[in-house]
Structure formats: structure tokens, C-alpha cells
Enzyme design. Structure first.
Site, PDB file in Angstrom:
ATOM      1  NE  ARG A   1      -0.453   6.145   1.139  1.00  0.00           N
ATOM      2  CZ  ARG A   1      -1.572   5.518   0.830  1.00  0.00           C
ATOM      3  NH1 ARG A   1      -1.547   4.208   0.588  1.00  0.00           N
ATOM      4  NH2 ARG A   1      -2.711   6.176   0.749  1.00  0.00           N
TER       5      ARG A   1
ATOM      6  CE  LYS B   1      -3.562  -0.597  -0.457  1.00  0.00           C
ATOM      7  NZ  LYS B   1      -4.190  -1.009  -1.743  1.00  0.00           N
ATOM      8  N   GLY B   2       2.060   1.173  -0.560  1.00  0.00           N
ATOM      9  CA  GLY B   2       2.915   2.363  -0.638  1.00  0.00           C
ATOM     10  C   GLY B   2       2.887   3.022  -2.006  1.00  0.00           C
TER      11      GLY B   2
ATOM     12  NE  ARG C   1     -10.509  -1.669  -2.341  1.00  0.00           N
ATOM     13  CZ  ARG C   1      -9.411  -2.405  -2.404  1.00  0.00           C
ATOM     14  NH1 ARG C   1      -8.287  -1.974  -1.837  1.00  0.00           N
ATOM     15  NH2 ARG C   1      -9.413  -3.557  -3.035  1.00  0.00           N
TER      16      ARG C   1
ATOM     17  CB  SER D   1      -3.982   2.650   2.389  1.00  0.00           C
ATOM     18  OG  SER D   1      -4.147   2.130   1.097  1.00  0.00           O
TER      19      SER D   1
ATOM     20  CB  THR E   1       4.715  -1.606  -4.913  1.00  0.00           C
ATOM     21  OG1 THR E   1       3.485  -2.278  -4.612  1.00  0.00           O
ATOM     22  CG2 THR E   1       5.456  -1.320  -3.609  1.00  0.00           C
TER      23      THR E   1
ATOM     24  CG  HIS F   1      -8.289   5.762   3.216  1.00  0.00           C
ATOM     25  ND1 HIS F   1      -7.059   6.316   3.534  1.00  0.00           N
ATOM     26  CD2 HIS F   1      -8.028   4.868   2.236  1.00  0.00           C
ATOM     27  CE1 HIS F   1      -6.123   5.777   2.773  1.00  0.00           C
ATOM     28  NE2 HIS F   1      -6.692   4.900   1.977  1.00  0.00           N
TER      29      HIS F   1
ATOM     30  CE  LYS G   1      -3.246  -1.452  -6.591  1.00  0.00           C
ATOM     31  NZ  LYS G   1      -2.594  -2.058  -5.426  1.00  0.00           N
TER      32      LYS G   1
END
EC number: 2.8.2.-
Length: 329
Positions: A161, A80-81, A288, A169, A83, A290, A286
């Protein structure tokens, strides 16, 4: 000064800090075994990998000539950074061939051997770089030693992140698959009243970057590790990609003309510069929305992460300005 790469088994400063140093106003949960690995991203199945291997491991544009090689560069984290965005952007470079699926070789499939791993890779020509990304490598204890034994000159890329937003996330992704799980607030604390952060929960633990980095510095010098800002990958994708291409020894071909900012999704999309077709955006998984998190929980998490962030900045020689970013909100 950053720890020197060595094969010693000394306990690093971040691990010691976690066990002995209280973050201001916080009690930190640091039970023995709290940092054992648990499953990361959704698994890539053997069937997906065998399909990837049979078609050269990459997209349909991969040529049917050349040979399969072990990767010279790996995107090792973090979950979740950013990648996937980085992988898709670097795959636009003609001198890079990368696997679309996550092989999970150095954490889940290591017993299958290097020939299995090589077979998952796309075919490349002389001078092209073979790459893969598996974000769970960064938090896998055995991964640095295993990668070093494959090739000690492997180049490593870590997309980092703000650990608070990364944790939210991460939770959001899990929630989308398992709507019945407890709230973020419940999972983040061992004891909410005492402010006891549950550092054994993977969503929290992954963001203690200094702790994981110490493990890698036992085997690899800092010069072989590039840290990419997940935030700047959104606000200045071309600038971050320039650093990535320089690090990999590539000509700067992926530039600002490859990106288009999608206001609906809130992040850049990739396009081929010569091509008038619609930009290729990351999938619906991707970007989404929060869930709303109690501001007090966010405040406590910021305090929890701050000493580790500062340590990470010192170790890498880079200030990612996560504290400044939060004070601007």
C-alpha cells in the site's frame, strides 16, 4: 533487472541507497542497526493458537476430517496493507483452508518447531491449499531463509500500500491502544528542522519495500511472489482476487458477487453469493479515521519514499502509481 535469488550475503541496492544516497532535498536517517526487527502486529497468544489447533485452526466450518499440513502459501506482509481483507476473501474459496489467527512462527515461535506449526494449521483434504498470514514476516530478516528451509516452492503473497498512508494507518492503530504516545510528526523525524526522517521507526521502515524485498530475493524467485495492491483490494477486490486465485492455481470462484461496498466503512465487505444474509465486514479495528497530519510532513515523507518506490517498481516489474495517486489529491 531484479536481483537474482541466491544465498549470498551481498548488501543489496536498496540498503546501499539508504546509506549513501540522499533523497531529493532530504537527509535520511540511516544509522547502523536501524533496520533491526521490532514487534509488529498485536501478538497472537499461545492460548489462541492452541484453541485454533484444537478446532482445526480455521473457522467452525472446517471439516473434522482430512489431515494437517504445513502451508503451501503464505501472506507475508505488509502490516496495515490489507492482509486481513485478503485472508478473509481467499478463505471464501472452497479449496483454501487458512488459520484465522497469526501464528508468527517464522519470527517469534520458530524454536517450537515445524510439528508445533503444523498442529496450528487447519485440516485439509487432498487438493486443498493450507495458508496462513503473518504480516511481520516481510520485515523479519530470518524469515526468508526459514521459509525456504521448510519448502523452497512456498508461494508468497505481499499486500502493499502507499507507504505514506500505510505509515499513518500504522500510527493510528498504535494510537488507539496507547493514546499517550507522541504525535506522528514527532515520531517521524529525528530532527524536524533539518528534515531528518527517522527511518528506524518501524512505521516508516516497513514502507521501504525495496529494502525488505531484496532479502526475499536471496531465496525466492520473483515468480513465487505475488504483489497485491492494497488500494485495488478496496477499489476492485474481485480483480485483485482473480490474480490471487490464478497465482495459487485455483479456479476463479471468489468473484464480484462475493463483495458488497460498505459506504460507511469505505471498503468492500464479503458475502456468500448464494446467501441472503448480511455481508461480513471487517471489525471495528479496520477503517479507523486517521488523525490529521501536517501537510509538510506528508510532503517530506513522499519525497523520502519516492526513490524507494521507484526501485520497488523496477524490482517487481509493477507500477503501483503511488506518486500519481498523490498528485491527484
Amino acid at each position: 533487472a531484479p536481483p537474482r535469488a541466491s544465498n549470498g550475503s551481498r548488501e543489496g541496492a536498496a540498503g546501499t541507497w539508504l546509506r549513501t544516497q540522499l533523497a531529493p532535498g532530504e537527509v535520511i536517517a540511516a544509522q547502523s542497526g536501524a533496520f533491526e526487527r521490532d514487534p509488529q502486529e498485536s501478538s497472537t497468544t499461545d492460548e489462541e493458537l492452541s484453541r485454533a489447533g484444537s478446532r482445526g485452526g480455521s473457522s467452525s466450518t472446517t471439516p473434522d476430517y482430512g489431515e494437517k499440513r504445513l502451508p503451501q502459501a503464505l501472506i507475508i506482509g505488509v502490516k496495515k496493507g490489507g492482509t486481513r481483507a485478503l485472508l478473509e476473501a481467499i478463505r471464501a474459496h472452497p479449496d483454501v483452508r487458512a488459520v484465522g489467527t497469526e501464528p508468527h512462527f517464522f519470527d517469534r515461535n520458530y524454536e517450537k518447531g515445524l510439528e508445533w506449526y503444523r498442529n496450528v494449521m487447519p485440516k485439509t483434504l487432498e487438493g486443498q491449499i493450507t495458508m496462513e498470514k503473518t504480516p511481520s514476516y516481510f520485515v523479519t530478516n530470518e524469515a526468508p531463509r526459514r521459509i525456504h528451509s521448510m519448502a523452497k516452492d512456498t508461494k508468497l503473497i505481499v499486500v502493499v500500500r502507499n507507504p505514506v498512508t500505510r505509515a499513518i494507518s500504522d500510527y493510528t492503530q498504535t494510537l488507539s491502544k496507547k493514546p499517550e504516545i507522541p504525535t506522528f510528526e514527532v515520531l517521524a523525524f529525528k530532527n524536524r528542522t533539518l528534515g531528518l526522517i527517522d527511518a528506524s521507526w518501524s512505521a516508516i521502515r516497513i514502507g521501504i519495500y525495496a529494502l525488505h524485498l531484496e532479502n526475499w530475493l536471496q531465496y525466492f524467485p520473483l515468480s513465487q511472489i505475488l504483489f497485491v495492491s492494497g488500494e485495488r483490494l478496496i477499489t476492485d477486490p474481485a480483480g485483485e482476487m482473480a490474480k490471487v486465485q490464478d497465482f495459487l492455481g485455483l479456479k476463479r470462484i471468489v468473484t464480484e458477487k462475493h463483495f458488497y461496498f460498505n459506504k460507511t466503512k469505505g471498503f468492500p465487505c464479503l458475502k456468500k453469493p448464494e446467501d441472503s444474509s448480511a455481508p461480513r465486514c471487517l471489525g471495528k479495528s479496520k477503517g479507523r479515521t486517521h488523525p490529521k497530519i501536517d501537510p509538510d510532513v506528508i510532503h517530506r515523507l513522499r519525497k523520502f519514499y519516492k526513490p524507494f518506490n521507484v526501485m520497488f517498481y523496477q524490482m517487481t516489474g509493477q507500477d503501483f502509481q503511488w506518486e500519481q495517486e498523490e498528485s491527484d489529491k
